[in-house]
Design an enzyme around this catalytic site. Structure first.
Site, mmCIF file in Angstrom:
data_model
loop_
_atom_site.group_PDB
_atom_site.id
_atom_site.type_symbol
_atom_site.label_atom_id
_atom_site.label_comp_id
_atom_site.label_asym_id
_atom_site.label_seq_id
_atom_site.Cartn_x
_atom_site.Cartn_y
_atom_site.Cartn_z
ATOM 1 N N CYS A 380 0.839 -1.199 0.000
ATOM 2 C CA CYS A 380 0.000 0.000 0.000
ATOM 3 C C CYS A 380 0.878 1.255 0.000
ATOM 4 O O CYS A 380 1.475 1.566 -1.014
ATOM 5 C CB CYS A 380 -0.963 -0.066 1.169
ATOM 6 S SG CYS A 380 -2.473 0.854 0.848
ATOM 7 N N HIS A 519 -3.455 -5.277 0.546
ATOM 8 C CA HIS A 519 -2.870 -5.821 1.781
ATOM 9 C C HIS A 519 -2.900 -7.349 1.772
ATOM 10 O O HIS A 519 -3.818 -7.957 2.334
ATOM 11 C CB HIS A 519 -3.642 -5.295 2.996
ATOM 12 C CG HIS A 519 -3.426 -3.834 3.230
ATOM 13 N ND1 HIS A 519 -2.380 -3.349 3.963
ATOM 14 C CD2 HIS A 519 -4.108 -2.760 2.780
ATOM 15 C CE1 HIS A 519 -2.420 -2.031 3.979
ATOM 16 N NE2 HIS A 519 -3.470 -1.647 3.269
ATOM 17 N N GLU A 521 -1.230 -9.357 3.461
ATOM 18 C CA GLU A 521 -1.048 -9.945 4.794
ATOM 19 C C GLU A 521 -2.374 -10.352 5.435
ATOM 20 O O GLU A 521 -2.409 -11.232 6.295
ATOM 21 C CB GLU A 521 -0.295 -8.961 5.707
ATOM 22 C CG GLU A 521 -1.059 -7.708 6.164
ATOM 23 C CD GLU A 521 -1.022 -6.552 5.173
ATOM 24 O OE1 GLU A 521 -0.722 -6.801 3.983
ATOM 25 O OE2 GLU A 521 -1.301 -5.404 5.581
HETATM 26 N N1 GLN Z 1 -2.058 6.571 2.978
HETATM 27 C C1 GLN Z 1 -2.125 5.853 1.741
HETATM 28 C C2 GLN Z 1 -3.485 5.974 1.072
HETATM 29 O O1 GLN Z 1 -4.439 6.312 1.695
HETATM 30 C C3 GLN Z 1 -1.803 4.394 1.950
HETATM 31 C C4 GLN Z 1 -2.807 3.679 2.788
HETATM 32 C C5 GLN Z 1 -2.291 2.395 3.331
HETATM 33 O O2 GLN Z 1 -1.086 2.153 3.333
HETATM 34 N N2 GLN Z 1 -3.165 1.556 3.834
HETATM 35 O O3 GLN Z 1 -3.604 5.698 -0.087
#
Ligand code: GLN
Length: 547
Positions: A380, A519, A521
């Site tokens: 992310c 994600h 994970e």
């Molecule tokens: N802050 C970033 C976004 O909102 C990444 C979010 C995250 O890593 N879950 O896109």
């Protein structure tokens, strides 16, 4: 109609109720039953999506896009049953539903009260999916006696009475403190917490007693007598070396047997524990060790990245190595070369995150891993950082950055290689957002598909070209930079099915460099390690063999 097990806690918080619930779920499955686990949280946030991971730990995202408590992660990791929106509820959600109904006029003419309106709302939640499984396991957050928890306990009391006899039981977790001076385990706090339950009309059928010392038979009998449970329903719970020992340990102590006895299920089907025996075998017979640097911001509290820590352990299990994950504060090398800090690690992981603090360090970590050809997994925000790194250092876009940081500061400083996502497709719908929207529940959340380039590393890792992974982000890599970045060797190897949203990037000229917008994970299990983590650890093992 499902049987219900309510799981409550007393004496102190953090007794491992979530883990005990998850382990019980796994044990019931091992005996051939189907289960679903649920969490009821007394706090007033509508969901944990807006809470700081420092305070509350990780936000666990479900396929259907709910932002939930990290205990739901334990539930999934132990049972493999994907959690749903309807498996997590808070007082905030309950009250907001009730107030919405009140405004709509659903209760026209009535005075709205905790009993029955709030308790009815809780019971409606408990009943969802009642006909789908053999056992519904419902954990109540907090400790008995907390003011906030009362409506939940009252709802459970009513619920038990509304069901046919024998369909619901209560499992209560407590602590037996040890007094070194007298060399004794003390049972009084347990007795008091059971009294507290009794005073609100609830009685435990099974008592799980956490203890750092063996519980003598005599004490067990005493607890049974004073707490009005059967002696074989007093289950000792000792500290474990790894959480994955919990199913086997609880089985040894008779937890699943006590639960089935309490329901009168005799003879109990024999358990098949081979899944957990294999998990423990992999954990205890690992050879060698790899060191993974997790470069992040919320490094003070490991719970903030619970699923990542677990997924790395699973990746180690897949390769039969130990993974030593070390949490490194990205601010350590905000301005300088990270070599002194990162040297000696066999892989670098940059996890998700929010806000600008620490991001320059994360960008440097990505650059370091790319240049040194060390395996890099960016998740992310970690993917966004890898793209910004490539934009700055390879494509020559010196002021490349994320709009997230400009929005945070209220000043335009960066070329928005990562921009605020305003529109995307979910199923047959178009979702629209704007900068001033509410913060709660408005990110791109939950499972979305990605199409992988068959020639890519990531397609090889997954052994597939179509995947589905969970998302939680507001910002997105801008597809308009694709050509420029691809000309420098960064490959956009996974895209949303409509080809508009970059889901995965990798560096062609690198043995293992993958950034993912989702994600992975969240879907890893000890008995089914996620392919990205399994292969990331494999790549780290290769590096460890070279040095
Ligand atoms: N802050 C970033 C976004 O909102 C990444 C979010 C995250 O890593 N879950 O896109």
């Amino acid at each position: 109609m499902a049987r219900y097990v309510f799981i409550t806690g007393g004496v102190v918080s953090s007794l491992g109720k979530g883990l005990a619930s998850a382990a019980l779920g796994a044990l019931l499955q091992a005996r051939g039953f189907t289960v679903r686990l649920r969490k009821l949280d007394p706090y007033l946030n509508v969901d944990p999506g807006t809470m700081s991971p420092f305070e509350h730990g990780e936000v666990f995202v479900t396929d259907d896009g709910a932002e939930t408590d990290l205990d739901l992660g334990h539930y999934e990791r132990f049972t493999g049953v994907p959690a749903r929106k309807t498996d997590s509820i808070s007082s905030g959600r309950i009250y907001s539903n009730v107030l919405e109904k009140e405004r709509r006029g659903d209760y026209l003419g009535k005075t709205i009260q905790v009993v029955p309106h709030v308790t009815n709302e809780i019971k409606d939640f408990l009943r969802v999916g009642d006909d789908e499984v053999d056992f519904m396991l419902c954990e109540i957050g907090g400790t008995v006696g907390d003011i906030e928890g009362l409506p939940f306990f009252e709802a459970i009391r009513q619920f038990i009475h509304e069901r046919p006899r024998g369909q619901c039981i209560l499992m209560h977790l407590t602590l037996l403190p040890y007094l070194a001076a007298s060399g004794e385990l003390k049972t009084k706090p347990t007795q008091h917490s059971v009294k507290e339950l009794q005073s609100i009309g609830l009685a435990p059928d099974v008592l799980v007693c956490r203890s750092e010392h063996p519980i003598p038979e005599k004490e067990r009998a005493k607890i049974a007598l004073f707490c009005n449970v059967r002696p074989d329903a007093v289950i000792p719970a000792y500290d474990l070396k790894t959480i994955y020992e919990a199913p086997l340990a609880y089985h040894r102590e008779g937890l699943d047997q006590a639960v089935l006895d309490a329901f009168g299920i005799t003879p109990a089907p024999r358990p098949n524990l081979s899944r957990w025996e294999d998990v423990m075998d992999r954990l205890t017979h690992a050879e060698g060790q790899v060191r993974v640097a997790i470069v992040g911001k919320y490094t003070q509290l490991e719970d903030a990245y619970k699923s990542i820590a677990e997924a790395l352990t699973h990746g180690g299990m897949a390769n039969r190595v130990r993974v030593k994950a070390e949490w490194i504060d990205a601010e350590l090398f905000e301005k300088g070369d990270p070599t002194a800090v990162l040297e000696g690690y066999h892989a670098v992981l940059v996890p998700g995150g929010f806000g600008e603090r620490g991001t320059e360090g994360k960008i440097r970590a990505a650059a370091w891993a790319r240049e040194k050809k060390i395996p890099y997994l960016g998740i992310c925000l970690g993917m966004q950082m890898a793209v910004i790194e490539a934009a700055r250092n390879l494509a020559g876009i010196e002021d490349a950055g994320s709009e997230e940081f400009d929005h945070e500061r209220g000043a335009k400083r960066f070329e928005p290689v990562v921009y605020h996502l305003k529109e995307w497709v979910q199923g047959n719908y178009k979702v629209q957002r704007s900068v001033g929207d509410d913060k709660g529940g408005t990110m791109r959340l939950g499972a979305y598909n990605a199409a992988l380039d068959p020639e890519s590393l990531v397609a090889k890792v997954y052994g597939a070209t179509a995947i589905e992974e969970r998302h939680r982000h507001r910002y997105e890599v801008d597809i308009r930079y694709r050509d420029k970045l691809e000309a420098c060797g960064m490959h956009f190897s996974g895209m949303s099915p409509d080809g508009r949203l970059p889901e995965i990037v990798e560096h062609k000229d690198h043995p293992w460099f993958i950034g993912v917008q989702f994600h992975p994970e969240l879907k890893s299990k000890p008995f089914a390690p996620h392919p990205l983590f399994a292969d990331f650890v494999r790549a780290a093992v290769e590096v460890s063999r070279l040095v």
